[in-house]
Design an enzyme around this catalytic site. Structure first.
Site, mmCIF file in Angstrom:
data_model
loop_
_atom_site.group_PDB
_atom_site.id
_atom_site.type_symbol
_atom_site.label_atom_id
_atom_site.label_comp_id
_atom_site.label_asym_id
_atom_site.label_seq_id
_atom_site.Cartn_x
_atom_site.Cartn_y
_atom_site.Cartn_z
ATOM 1 N N LYS A 152 71.697 23.476 53.060
ATOM 2 C CA LYS A 152 72.315 22.309 52.192
ATOM 3 C C LYS A 152 72.787 21.307 53.016
ATOM 4 O O LYS A 152 72.905 20.142 52.121
ATOM 5 C CB LYS A 152 72.846 22.965 51.278
ATOM 6 C CG LYS A 152 74.252 23.490 51.470
ATOM 7 C CD LYS A 152 75.061 23.911 50.058
ATOM 8 C CE LYS A 152 76.394 24.291 50.757
ATOM 9 N NZ LYS A 152 77.379 24.604 49.183
ATOM 10 N N ASP A 153 73.194 21.359 54.030
ATOM 11 C CA ASP A 153 73.852 20.420 54.930
ATOM 12 C C ASP A 153 72.751 19.537 55.500
ATOM 13 O O ASP A 153 73.083 18.527 56.142
ATOM 14 C CB ASP A 153 74.944 20.692 56.076
ATOM 15 C CG ASP A 153 76.029 21.475 55.248
ATOM 16 O OD1 ASP A 153 76.315 21.165 54.280
ATOM 17 O OD2 ASP A 153 76.626 22.375 56.031
ATOM 18 N N ARG A 159 77.444 17.067 42.289
ATOM 19 C CA ARG A 159 76.191 17.744 41.560
ATOM 20 C C ARG A 159 76.760 18.884 40.555
ATOM 21 O O ARG A 159 76.681 19.080 39.444
ATOM 22 C CB ARG A 159 75.239 18.666 42.575
ATOM 23 C CG ARG A 159 74.418 19.689 42.092
ATOM 24 C CD ARG A 159 73.767 20.499 43.325
ATOM 25 N NE ARG A 159 74.821 21.357 43.868
ATOM 26 C CZ ARG A 159 75.317 22.245 43.321
ATOM 27 N NH1 ARG A 159 74.876 22.968 42.117
ATOM 28 N NH2 ARG A 159 76.256 23.147 44.156
ATOM 29 N N ARG A 160 77.817 19.573 41.136
ATOM 30 C CA ARG A 160 78.480 20.641 40.342
ATOM 31 C C ARG A 160 79.398 19.805 39.125
ATOM 32 O O ARG A 160 79.243 20.386 38.081
ATOM 33 C CB ARG A 160 79.516 21.498 41.082
ATOM 34 C CG ARG A 160 78.731 22.292 42.240
ATOM 35 C CD ARG A 160 79.756 23.022 42.957
ATOM 36 N NE ARG A 160 78.891 23.999 43.970
ATOM 37 C CZ ARG A 160 79.528 24.389 45.174
ATOM 38 N NH1 ARG A 160 80.507 23.673 45.840
ATOM 39 N NH2 ARG A 160 78.634 25.307 45.829
ATOM 40 N N ARG A 171 88.258 19.501 48.585
ATOM 41 C CA ARG A 171 87.403 19.955 50.046
ATOM 42 C C ARG A 171 88.059 21.002 50.738
ATOM 43 O O ARG A 171 89.219 21.723 50.495
ATOM 44 C CB ARG A 171 87.688 18.517 50.633
ATOM 45 C CG ARG A 171 87.115 17.476 50.147
ATOM 46 C CD ARG A 171 85.549 17.375 50.520
ATOM 47 N NE ARG A 171 85.288 17.828 51.927
ATOM 48 C CZ ARG A 171 85.186 17.056 53.047
ATOM 49 N NH1 ARG A 171 85.481 15.729 52.813
ATOM 50 N NH2 ARG A 171 84.735 17.513 54.116
ATOM 51 N N ARG A 184 89.943 26.594 50.138
ATOM 52 C CA ARG A 184 89.737 25.978 48.773
ATOM 53 C C ARG A 184 90.072 27.357 47.790
ATOM 54 O O ARG A 184 90.789 27.210 46.680
ATOM 55 C CB ARG A 184 88.097 26.036 48.485
ATOM 56 C CG ARG A 184 87.668 24.867 48.988
ATOM 57 C CD ARG A 184 86.287 24.628 48.805
ATOM 58 N NE ARG A 184 85.360 23.782 49.677
ATOM 59 C CZ ARG A 184 84.349 23.105 49.390
ATOM 60 N NH1 ARG A 184 83.686 23.289 48.185
ATOM 61 N NH2 ARG A 184 83.731 22.274 50.201
ATOM 62 N N CYS A 195 74.646 13.004 48.811
ATOM 63 C CA CYS A 195 75.821 13.569 48.149
ATOM 64 C C CYS A 195 76.239 12.321 47.155
ATOM 65 O O CYS A 195 77.287 12.511 46.670
ATOM 66 C CB CYS A 195 77.152 13.933 49.064
ATOM 67 S SG CYS A 195 76.495 15.325 50.064
#
Length: 308
Positions: free
Chosen positions: A81-82, A129-130, A147, A153, A240
């Protein structure tokens, strides 16, 4: 067999993922010696700003890809996903190992599910997105920026008095922390990021020996799913800065793909779905359907706002 060098990010999750890849290779090639080079990327250095404001895609891979191009590393392991839709000339994704669960998970402080969170609950995520999908499903929730690595987190869930945070199931699973999750979010609520849960094993496209060695890691169903998702992302030229998600599943040679594009505030979510057996064509089809419904205007508006 010569010693080879693998490049990876320095985070605990990246190292865990890379160690897993190395163990898979060593099980096939007994005696193989792999040295790990841990690289701090731009995305790792800038932690106080959301990814959407500092460039998004590519922030966690550029320095690693440069090590490959310079010849200081033989291959690299990334979170898929990166990976930007475009791969630099001279490099290739040679293998996509079998995917972990691509869904997002909710971790709440008191064990409440997503639907049970109280009105005004503070939910931590720095993913547009989330955030967009959570706002669309629960406009009453308050999104707080979050972040850092997974352990950071998780710590901030307590330290910053958040009611819940949202993370990828795959990362928690690889770290052995999936038991800390409260709920796996349905893709009807939160479509995952393109490539979420998958790894990208990358090397130089002219290194035939390395291509042959690494190709044993490839899992064809996962590769097909990721190809569909990345074709979708590439057509939309998404990063992003815009809420975009794509999730493909393969069954008996048929691939299904659902994708969405939304506004950052979650007021508009466009979703489309299609099935087929040609992954790249499928990705382009879902992207085209979204463009026809107004995704282009959303992308243009967000890009103009970023420039102003």
């Amino acid at each position: 067999m010569r010693q080879i060098k693998v490049a990876t990010r320095k985070s605990a999750l990246a190292v865990t993922q890379t160690n897993w890849v190395c163990s898979q290779l060593e099980s096939v090639y007994p005696g193989l010696k792999i040295e790990m080079e841990k690289i701090v990327t731009q995305g790792d250095r800038i932690l106080e700003v959301t990814l959407s404001k500092i460039g998004g895609k590519g922030l966690f891979v550029k320095e690693i890809e440069q090590a490959l191009l310079d010849g200081t590393a033989d291959f690299a392991v990334h979170s898929m996903k990166d990976m930007p839709a475009e791969i630099p000339d001279g490099l290739m994704i040679v293998a996509v190992p079998e995917r972990e669960d691509p869904r997002d998970v909710l971790i709440s402080r008191d064990g409440r599910s997503f639907i049970e969170l109280p009105k005004g609950a503070k939910v931590g995520t720095s993913s547009l997105r989330r955030a967009a999908q959570i706002k669309a499903a629960r406009p009453d929730l308050e999104i707080r920026p979050l972040r850092g690595n997974i352990d950071t987190r998780l710590r901030k869930l307590e330290e910053e008095e958040l009611d819940a945070i949202i993370l990828a199931a795959a990362g928690l699973s690889r770290m052995g922390w999936l038991n800390r999750s409260t709920e796996r979010l349905s893709v009807d609520i939160c479509i995952p990021a393109v490539g979420q849960g998958a790894l990208a094993v990358q090397c130089r496209s002219d290194d035939k020996d390395m291509i042959e060695l690494l190709s044993v890691l490839d899992h064809e169903p996962t590769r097909m799913e990721v190809m569909a998702e990345r074709a979708f992302l590439g057509k939309l030229n998404g990063g992003c800065q815009v809420p975009i998600g794509g999730f493909a599943e393969s069954h008996d040679g048929l691939i299904s793909l659902r994708g969405f594009v939304g506004t950052p505030d979650g007021s508009t979510l466009l979703k489309e779905f299609a099935e087929g057996n040609r992954p790249e064509e499928l990705g382009l089809e879902v992207a085209a359907k979204l463009m026809d419904r107004g995704a282009f205007e959303i992308l243009e508006a967000v890009n103009q706002e970023m420039k102003s």
